[in-house]
Scaffold this active site. Structure first.
Site, short mmCIF file in Angstrom:
data_model
loop_
_atom_site.label_atom_id
_atom_site.label_comp_id
_atom_site.label_asym_id
_atom_site.label_seq_id
_atom_site.Cartn_x
_atom_site.Cartn_y
_atom_site.Cartn_z
N CYS A 1 38.01 34.96 52.43
CA CYS A 1 37.32 34.74 51.15
C CYS A 1 36.87 36.08 50.57
O CYS A 1 37.06 36.36 49.38
CB CYS A 1 36.13 33.82 51.35
SG CYS A 1 35.25 33.39 49.82
N CYS B 1 32.01 42.95 54.87
CA CYS B 1 33.03 42.17 54.18
C CYS B 1 34.38 42.87 54.17
O CYS B 1 35.38 42.29 53.75
CB CYS B 1 32.60 41.89 52.74
SG CYS B 1 32.32 43.37 51.76
#
EC number: 1.8.4.10
Length: 252
Positions: free
Chosen positions: A129, A240
């Site tokens: 994602c 991330c």
């Protein structure tokens, strides 16, 4: 001093900077000016609209430094973050600010296959994602650049303890410059308050680190500043992919 303690002390926050902190701020300005002179338009600043990035943004505007900057709108940012983006655009229209969004077709296909909140199910899905919403837009934002600037600090998390002023970002094949690497959190806030620069109101609600709404939550006073990010994962995994834990250092 913790962020919560600092925000409860408005009289101190509005006072003039100490000579030492004013000197440190001028060093920050000098670092940004040097980067601008070295790379020209081949450098860009990644602005996440957190406190550190608002300090750098204010410095760029105050010093009239022609460093372009960009924001990654992942499609899941909290409303206060988007409101701050609008405020920055209105207050400093002279800044060369671009907003990058996820590729719609790829994101739509992922959501259709995995579900809108699939990132809670596994680290692999969370990172995929992030790859769609952050990493791919980041690559477009950095295309054609030789260097990029971040608001990272050593004290933010265990994954950033070895941070240097200049590093080689092997993933992006660019020089990464971290002009706030040696700053403390309360120093950032003292400058923001003294200069009366805008910041994200979520910081006042216990959010020291900001990201997408479903993956960020408020923390208790004294907790690790990054503990509100992807809190269901282990601390050493809470990145991330924008900022690898151990990039190769470049000699300053």
């Amino acid at each position: 001093m913790s962020l919560n303690d600092f925000l409860k002390a408005p009289s101190r926050a509005q006072a003039a900077l100490t000579p030492a902190l004013e000197a440190k701020y001028q060093t920050l300005c000098a670092r940004l000016k040097e980067a601008s002179e070295e790379f020209g338009q081949d450098i860009t600043f990644a602005n996440s609209l957190g406190a550190e990035d608002m300090l750098i943004t204010g410095c760029l505007a105050e010093q009239s430094l022609a460093i372009p900057l960009f924001v990654l709108d992942t499609g899941r940012l909290p409303e206060p973050t988007l409101n701050l983006l609008a405020e920055v655009q209105k207050r400093w229209p002279q800044l060369d600010l671009q907003v990058f969004y996820p590729a719609p077709e790829a994101l739509q296909a992922w959501v259709k296959q995995e579900g809108i909140n699939a990132f809670y199910r596994s680290i692999e899905l969370r990172k995929s994602c992030c790859a769609l919403r952050k990493l791919e837009p980041l690559q477009r934002a950095l295309a054609g650049k030789q260097a990029w600037i971040t608001g990272l600090r050593r004290a933010q998390s265990i994954t950033r303890e070895q941070l240097a002023l200049r590093e080689w970002d092997a993933a992006q094949q660019l020089t990464k410059i971290n002009p706030l690497f040696d700053w403390e959190e309360d120093e950032v806030w003292q400058v923001l308050r003294t200069r009366h620069w805008p910041y994200n109101i979520l910081h006042d609600q216990g959010y020291p680190s900001l990201g997408c709404a479903p993956c960020t939550r408020a923390i208790e006073p004294g907790a690790d500043p990054r503990s509100g990010r992807w809190w269901w994962e282990q601390a050493e995994q809470r990145e991330c992919g924008l900022h690898p834990a151990r990039p190769t250092q470049v000699t300053p």
